[in-house]
Design a protein around this motif. Structure first.
Motif, PDB file in Angstrom:
ATOM      1  N   TRP A 192     148.777 -70.547  12.275  1.00  0.00           N
ATOM      2  CA  TRP A 192     148.259 -69.296  11.700  1.00  0.00           C
ATOM      3  C   TRP A 192     146.736 -69.254  11.789  1.00  0.00           C
ATOM      4  CZ3 TRP A 192     149.745 -73.456   8.750  1.00  0.00           C
ATOM      5  CH2 TRP A 192     148.774 -73.993   7.914  1.00  0.00           C
ATOM      6  N   TYR A 193     146.224 -68.045  11.643  1.00  0.00           N
ATOM      7  CA  TYR A 193     144.777 -67.850  11.540  1.00  0.00           C
ATOM      8  C   TYR A 193     144.543 -66.690  10.583  1.00  0.00           C
ATOM      9  CZ  TYR A 193     139.913 -66.928  12.731  1.00  0.00           C
ATOM     10  OH  TYR A 193     138.550 -66.749  12.654  1.00  0.00           O
ATOM     11  N   VAL A 194     143.664 -66.887   9.611  1.00  0.00           N
ATOM     12  CA  VAL A 194     143.421 -65.884   8.574  1.00  0.00           C
ATOM     13  C   VAL A 194     142.067 -65.215   8.833  1.00  0.00           C
ATOM     14  CG1 VAL A 194     143.101 -65.483   6.096  1.00  0.00           C
ATOM     15  CG2 VAL A 194     144.775 -67.164   6.882  1.00  0.00           C
ATOM     16  N   MET A 195     142.055 -63.908   8.776  1.00  0.00           N
ATOM     17  CA  MET A 195     140.793 -63.173   8.896  1.00  0.00           C
ATOM     18  C   MET A 195     140.905 -61.856   8.121  1.00  0.00           C
ATOM     19  SD  MET A 195     140.916 -61.740  12.821  1.00  0.00           S
ATOM     20  CE  MET A 195     139.307 -61.004  12.660  1.00  0.00           C
ATOM     21  N   GLY A 196     139.759 -61.288   7.787  1.00  0.00           N
ATOM     22  CA  GLY A 196     139.741 -60.024   7.074  1.00  0.00           C
ATOM     23  C   GLY A 196     139.972 -58.858   8.027  1.00  0.00           C
ATOM     24  N   ARG A 197     140.803 -57.927   7.620  1.00  0.00           N
ATOM     25  CA  ARG A 197     141.059 -56.728   8.411  1.00  0.00           C
ATOM     26  C   ARG A 197     141.024 -55.522   7.484  1.00  0.00           C
ATOM     27  NH1 ARG A 197     142.959 -57.756  13.557  1.00  0.00           N
ATOM     28  NH2 ARG A 197     143.579 -59.907  13.975  1.00  0.00           N
ATOM     29  N   THR A 198     140.727 -54.374   8.056  1.00  0.00           N
ATOM     30  CA  THR A 198     140.541 -53.165   7.254  1.00  0.00           C
ATOM     31  C   THR A 198     141.875 -52.465   7.027  1.00  0.00           C
ATOM     32  OG1 THR A 198     138.355 -52.886   8.239  1.00  0.00           O
ATOM     33  CG2 THR A 198     139.280 -51.004   7.076  1.00  0.00           C
ATOM     34  N   LEU A 199     142.270 -52.386   5.751  1.00  0.00           N
ATOM     35  CA  LEU A 199     143.487 -51.681   5.369  1.00  0.00           C
ATOM     36  C   LEU A 199     143.076 -50.362   4.730  1.00  0.00           C
ATOM     37  CD1 LEU A 199     146.607 -51.718   4.936  1.00  0.00           C
ATOM     38  CD2 LEU A 199     146.145 -52.708   2.687  1.00  0.00           C
ATOM     39  N   SER A 200     143.527 -49.274   5.310  1.00  0.00           N
ATOM     40  CA  SER A 200     143.099 -47.959   4.800  1.00  0.00           C
ATOM     41  C   SER A 200     144.315 -47.156   4.364  1.00  0.00           C
ATOM     42  CB  SER A 200     142.309 -47.195   5.868  1.00  0.00           C
ATOM     43  OG  SER A 200     143.018 -47.139   7.080  1.00  0.00           O
ATOM     44  N   THR A 201     144.158 -46.502   3.223  1.00  0.00           N
ATOM     45  CA  THR A 201     145.160 -45.561   2.723  1.00  0.00           C
ATOM     46  C   THR A 201     144.471 -44.225   2.527  1.00  0.00           C
ATOM     47  OG1 THR A 201     144.704 -46.079   0.414  1.00  0.00           O
ATOM     48  CG2 THR A 201     146.312 -47.473   1.545  1.00  0.00           C
ATOM     49  N   GLU A 202     145.201 -43.259   1.971  1.00  0.00           N
ATOM     50  CA  GLU A 202     144.582 -41.949   1.747  1.00  0.00           C
ATOM     51  C   GLU A 202     143.478 -42.037   0.708  1.00  0.00           C
ATOM     52  OE1 GLU A 202     147.603 -39.232   0.685  1.00  0.00           O
ATOM     53  OE2 GLU A 202     148.587 -39.248   2.661  1.00  0.00           O
ATOM     54  N   GLN A 203     143.576 -43.026  -0.187  1.00  0.00           N
ATOM     55  CA  GLN A 203     142.602 -43.122  -1.271  1.00  0.00           C
ATOM     56  C   GLN A 203     141.515 -44.158  -1.014  1.00  0.00           C
ATOM     57  OE1 GLN A 203     146.010 -43.500  -1.905  1.00  0.00           O
ATOM     58  NE2 GLN A 203     146.272 -41.329  -2.398  1.00  0.00           N
ATOM     59  N   THR A 204     141.837 -45.239  -0.366  1.00  0.00           N
ATOM     60  CA  THR A 204     140.888 -46.349  -0.279  1.00  0.00           C
ATOM     61  C   THR A 204     140.798 -46.905   1.143  1.00  0.00           C
ATOM     62  OG1 THR A 204     142.590 -47.968  -0.799  1.00  0.00           O
ATOM     63  CG2 THR A 204     141.363 -47.040  -2.656  1.00  0.00           C
TER      64      THR A 204
END
Length: 911
Positions: A192-204
């Protein structure tokens, strides 16, 4: 003299006893009171004082009557006025009735000594509460099995290079593929490899930690989702990524954590097959993991598949890996088999695998190993506190027993069995323990709450710590043990002397039993002071170590700096040009915020290696490359403003500037250690070095600057060889932006966040914090151990001093008559104070000496937690000797002064 037989008959007139019982009780009690009255008159008391002293031997007639009745019921062959009740109501009624009477009697007895009861209950609450809290922590971290099927078969897999001073923990995709194909010791290998990714919803729009996992990841762990399913081989095979790690496969799918499911989606069961936007791309949710699954780290919220097909480099070792041993394959055999494969790969691929080996560590050891030593020492400290508390209570009990000696003998003389007395005292002790145990629950909650603010991030499974069944069970068991133990102390120490002998002893004519108890009390005080000194010695060493640690020069100035980690959306920023343009715009935008002094960025910050953190082989241009890549340096990419923002000094040459572009000549900056390693005694400026990117080629660079060394991996770490590349010439998606401010950095957080969103609304900052907090977090484990053990040490010392005070106070009370005689013979108050002080100080010095000796024998256990201080540090031992001695002096002086203030006439009439 008074007619005591008549007096006793009047007190018993309302009791419905047969005449034989009444006559026997009247005779024994009247003889006892007559003896006390006579002894008091012989000592010079007035007739009124003598009668008063004799009446005081039975302060509660109802309690005594109740005890006589109970004794009569339980003595074979002795008829009781209430025997018919037990006959007609059966044993159950007798037992329940007896327990009720015992408890009522215990309440009345303790009510006569409220100070004693309060001290014991408070001591138990603190001791049991602290132990229950620490046990809960240890249970959650060390004792609870891993939430996987057959967890003993799971091992972490690391790459090592024994000839290299660097020990990278990661593995490469190429190695994983070859290991899978060739090994016969594992059921499977997951990576595995862990990294930050952008999660977008209608609010945030938020950056969340995402684990890219190989096809064997969930299979190896044998974990099933709570809802839905995990990835199929077909879905994993389609999960390909480009060079910027942007997903390029079809039908992307994801599995979400239980925490994300609850907090982000309200535990909506229809989340399956819904689409979420990750890095501006739609992903379909196919499963929700169970609440106890938080692998590879608790902050991971999403898992996405990752195919290792296609390009499989062997030299980029940044993956985490886990494997499951086959049945009956031992750890040593598996490691030997894997190293045979590693040796073969080293011959086949010498440019990337020469000298590299495999290390296997049981998964449990890998998770808890860093915490075990700290928790073991803290657990030992809190158990010591409980022992000190128990010894202190035992000491207080003995003092109280001395005061109740006459009562015990009287009850024995009246026919009470030792079993009956044991039950009565056990009831009193259990009542104290129950009250102390009840208060221990809020005490444990308070300790857990305080620990929550102190716990270092590295403590695994800390989310599971709380008011659990194990904590309550621990408190109940400790309460029961303490209650039974102290309930048996009075009986074990109860005298077997005859009534007359006890009266004589109480009158001061014999002192054998009192002397025996006095020695026992002194022994208890010496032992508890010794244990307190051990804890104080540990506290002193940890405090000295912490002071040394925070005084270390880290190589930069963390004050007035705030950091903003940025992880660019790899789907949008998939080229170096876009990345460079974004970070140039971002640094300019942040520099325009009022209150900002300077702005810089780097791929990995000191104290928190978020982002790319790797090393590569290097050598001077023209030099024969060192064999096996044995000379390596950590690689960082930095913007021009990074060095002034962090306060890293440019010692030679220049820092990066705007002339360092992709089209200009390739330049680097080195630190002092690297310059000394390659060009000892020479000026590195203008020299050229080569960085080996293995399969990506080797590249020469010109050294344009030299900076001071930085303790990158924490205050305890030593500086390592580092080199910096201009971010403009080798751009990365992940950067840590550092902002130096002229005001408190926290005050600018809203403005800085707003500036980040103005550059790109889909790229928020996350994990914003002052740099000094990162430095503080690097010593969080040291601070945790120091504060906890220090608190326990102070508590133990307070209990020990309380024990000294109690014993000395009792000692003064016992010697009141002697004090009066000495004063009448001309002894001054100073002489009396000195006499009392010398007795107390001898006791204290014995305890301190015992504690110092135990500390010298045991402090080597702290060696792994100390920094810059010896386990037998003379200054520390000097302080822990003086401090308890000063406290003991105060604890001894107060009773001594009270003794000196006694009027000789009153003292001579005492007893």
């Amino acid at each position: 003299m008074r007619d005591w037989a008549l007096y006793v008959r009047e007190q018993l007139s309302h009791v419905d006893w047969d005449e034989a019982t009444r006559s026997r009780v009247v005779q024994e009690l009247s003889e006892m009171m007559e003896a006390y009255e006579g002894a008091a008159l012989e000592d010079g008391a007035s007739p009124e004082q003598a009668r008063f002293a004799a009446e005081g031997q039975v302060p509660d007639w109802e309690a005594l009557i109740s005890q006589i009745q109970e004794s009569a019921v339980n003595v074979p062959g002795r008829r009781s006025p209430f025997a018919w009740r037990s006959i007609h109501s059966g044993r159950r009624f007798t037992l329940l009735s007896g327990i009720g009477k015992d408890l009522r009697s215990a309440v009345r007895s303790l009510a006569k000594y409220p100070a004693f009861a309060a001290i014991v209950i408070l001591t138990l609450a603190l001791g049991i509460g602290a132990n229950a809290a620490i046990f809960s922590l240890v249970d959650a971290v060390l004792l609870t099995p891993l939430p996987f099927e057959d967890p003993d078969e799971l091992v972490r897999v690391f790459s090592t290079h024994p000839e290299n001073s660097y020990q990278p923990a990661g593995v490469s995709t190429g190695d994983v593929v070859d290991w899978r194909r060739r090994n016969d010791v594992f059921e499977g290998i997951g990576a595995w490899y862990v990294m930050g990714r952008t999660l977008s919803t209608e609010q945030t729009v938020e950056v969340v930690n995402v684990a890219q996992v190989s096809e064997d990841f969930f299979t190896v762990l044998r974990t099933s989702p709570m809802l839905g399913r995990t990835f199929t081989p077909e879905e994993t095979a389609r999960a390909t990524f480009n060079s910027a790690a942007a997903h390029t496969g079809t039908d992307p799918v994801m599995v979400i954590s239980h925490r994300a499911w609850q907090q982000r989606f309200g535990a909506d069961a229809s989340i399956l097959d819904q689409s979420l936007v990750l890095d501006r791309q739609s992903w379909r949710v196919i499963g929700v993991m169970p609440p106890d699954f938080d692998f590879p780290s608790p902050d991971v919220e999403l898992w996405i598949p990752w195919s290792f097909e296609g390009k499989r480099p062997h030299d980029q070792r940044y993956l985490g890996a886990i494997a499951r041993l086959k049945t009956r394959v031992t750890l040593d055999a598996a490691e030997a088999g894997m190293n045979a494969i590693a040796a073969a790969l080293g011959k086949e691929l010498p440019e990337s695998n020469d000298g590299w080996q495999v290390a296997l560590v049981p998964l449990y050891e890998d998770i808890v190993s860093d915490s075990r030593a700290t928790l073991a020492i803290v657990l030992g400290a809190v158990i010591t506190v409980l022992l000190v508390a128990c010894v202190n209570i035992a000491s207080l009990q003995l003092v109280r027993i001395g005061e109740r000696q006459r009562e015990i003998v009287l009850r024995l003389a009246l026919g009470a069995s030792r079993a009956r007395l044991a039950r009565q005292y056990l009831a009193e002790s259990l009542l104290l323990a129950i009250l102390g145990g009840a208060l221990a629950i809020p005490s444990a909650i308070g300790v857990l709450s305080a620990m929550g603010a102190l716990l270092p991030e590295g403590i695994p499974r800390w989310n599971d710590i709380g008011l659990s069944a194990s904590l309550l069970s621990c408190a109940a068991v400790l309460t029961a043990c303490v209650g039974v133990f102290f309930g048996l102390v009075p009986l074990a120490a109860s005298p077997g002397q005859a009534l007359s002998a006890t009266i004589n002893e109480a009158s001061g004519r014999t002192a054998g039993g009192a002397a025996r108890w006095e020695r026992l009390r002194k022994l208890l005080v010496v032992s508890e002071l010794g244990m307190a000194v051990v804890l104080l010695a540990a506290t002193g060493l940890l405090v000295r170590s912490f002071v040394h640690l925070i005084a270390v020069d880290v190589g930069f100035r963390p004050d007035q700096v705030i950091v903003l980690p940025i992880t660019l959306d790899n789907h949008e920023y998939d080229s170096g040009g876009k990345t460079r343009a974004y970070y140039k715009s971002l640094t300019e935008k942040l520099a325009g915020v009022p209150g900002v002094v300077s702005v810089g960025g780097v791929t990995a910050l000191p104290m928190s290696p978020i982002g790319p953190d790797f090393d590569r082989p290097i050598w001077a241009e023209g030099e024969i490359p060192p064999p096996g890549g044995s000379r390596r340096a950590d690689i960082r990419m930095a913007t021009p403003g990074y060095f002034p923002t962090l306060g890293i000094s440019v010692l030679r040459g220049r820092a990066f500037d705007d002339t360092d572009t992709p089209d200009s000549s390739k330049v680097v900056m080195v630190n002092e250690i690297l310059a000394r390693q390659i060009w000892p005694g020479e000026d590195p400026i203008g020299k050229r070095l080569v960085i080996d990117y293995s399969t990506a080629g080797t590249y020469p660079y010109e050294v344009v600057g030299m900076v001071n060394d930085v303790r990158f991996y924490g205050l305890r770490s030593m500086p390592r060889a580092e080199l910096y590349l201009p971010h403009a010439q080798r751009s990365y998606l992940i950067m840590n932006i550092a902002v130096r401010t002229e005001v408190e950095p926290e005050a600018l957080v809203p403005d800085l966040r707003r500036a980040v969103l103005e550059v790109d609304p889909m790229q928020p900052a996350y994990g914003v914090m002052p740099l000094r907090e990162l430095v503080r977090s690097s010593v969080a484990r040291d601070r945790f151990a120091m504060v906890l053990i220090g608190s326990f040490g102070v508590l133990a010392l307070a209990l020990a001093l309380l024990g000294i005070f109690g014993v000395l106070s009792y000692h003064v009370g016992q010697r009141t008559h002697e004090v009066g005689v000495r004063a009448a013979l001309g002894a001054s108050r100073r002489d009396i104070v000195a006499m009392m002080l010398s007795a107390g100080l001898r006791l204290s010095l014995a305890g301190i000496g015992l504690g110092v000796l135990l500390s010298l024998l045991s402090m080597h256990w702290l060696t792994s937690m100390l920094f810059g201080v010896s386990p037998v540090d003379p200054l520390t031992f000097g302080i822990v000797t003086v401090l308890p001695a000063a406290g003991a002096l105060v604890a001894c002086y107060l009773p001594a002064r009270r003794a000196a203030a006694v009027d000789p006439v009153i003292a001579l009439r005492h007893e």
